[in-house]
Design a protein around this motif. Sequence first.
Motif: not given
Lengths: 226, 226
Positions: A15, A63, A66-67, A102-103, A22, A99, A26, A18-19
């Motif tokens: 997690k 990413v 994960a939206q 960025a996704g 992101a 997240v 982003d 991923l953050r």
Amino acid sequence: MPQQPKQERAIQTRKEILRAAAVVFDQAGFAGASINRILAEANLTAGALYFHFKSKEDLARAVMTAQPDSILPWLSSEGLQRLVDITLVWAHQLQTDIVLRAGVRLTTEQGAFGVRDVAPYQDWSRIMADCLRVAVEKGELQAGIDPVELAEFVVEACTGMQTYSAVVSEDRADLVDRVIRMWRLMMPGIAVPTVIARTEVSPARARALLDAMTSAATMTPAHGTP
Amino acid sequence: MPQQPKQERAIQTRKEILRAAAVVFDQAGFAGASINRILAEANLTAGALYFHFKSKEDLARAVMTAQPDSILPWLSSEGLQRLVDITLVWAHQLQTDIVLRAGVRLTTEQGAFGVRDVAPYQDWSRIMADCLRVAVEKGELQAGIDPVELAEFVVEACTGMQTYSAVVSEDRADLVDRVIRMWRLMMPGIAVPTVIARTEVSPARARALLDAMTSAATMTPAHGTP
């Protein structure tokens, strides 16, 4: 179960990666992002990252898909109201949830970096079609409206609204208004009159949903305490 | 008028540069495109190019805003049918017209290369709002439908449809179907019943418009002959 803490740690690490990914995607987009910058942001070693993701592209895909996790767990509504709520929360969270933002950026820009991943579009379409199937069962929709067709169109419209909004307004500040406009234009053609009357599509609804999310989120750390 | 041939040549050169730039932008995106590659494609010197455009970004903006020129001159319909026709021809031409396709690619990817140009969105919104104002005058729309609001939503939806289509289908082969689906979903909420019945929104309509464009285009060289 000695495995449990290790698994939980792995989930937390994934997690956090991923953050961090992101944040970098982003800011810099896919092309400008590097694994090193993501490692620095996550404060992790390359080994920890490659245990979870095998490449920058793999990270970008994670990413992108994960939206829905930023939205769905917080909603309790059903049918057409649930679909409306998803779009309202999505529009608002896109301004603040890194997240999610960025996704969405990676999803719409993927052509520019040679990736063609249908999954984020199809995931959203499936989620929205599920809401609309419930709406059909509850008699909320007009005769002849196909859940899959309408769901795909809503995904298309949301995709275009955020692209337009990102160019026209700062941090997509007008996106909630655009979502509300979409429903105002669409509702008469898709829902039965009683449902149009009772479905809440307003800035107030968006705020109420977000307040509920915020208070639920601040309560999360309390989990597991006696 | 000794100036005339020179002006005409300048217009031709500008058009040729735009076409060459579109070829390169379409293949390589903004980041991958170079002035040298565009010059090679156009078979022109740098001087000729810089007389018309001062930078790659300037060229990209010109390609982005040239989109309507591929469509509008060929249409004779009015009101809501004209708006439908614009979207049908746009969806089809996006598969074959290189300037249009490059313009759309640059418009949706502009965030990725740090450009934020509202013009292509606003141009389309204005053109579509004009169609809808005529539709209001002709009594085609339901009460309360605002031409500007609906026009912006159609631009948003078209933006998202082509993004989705580009990821899901080869060369956006399903885009005409997506446009038809949009109108099927939207029409009952925006148009009055008699207009819904007479407005043509079908693959056959798209083909008829394209046939008319093709025969008009092949007649163009005949201009000026006795």
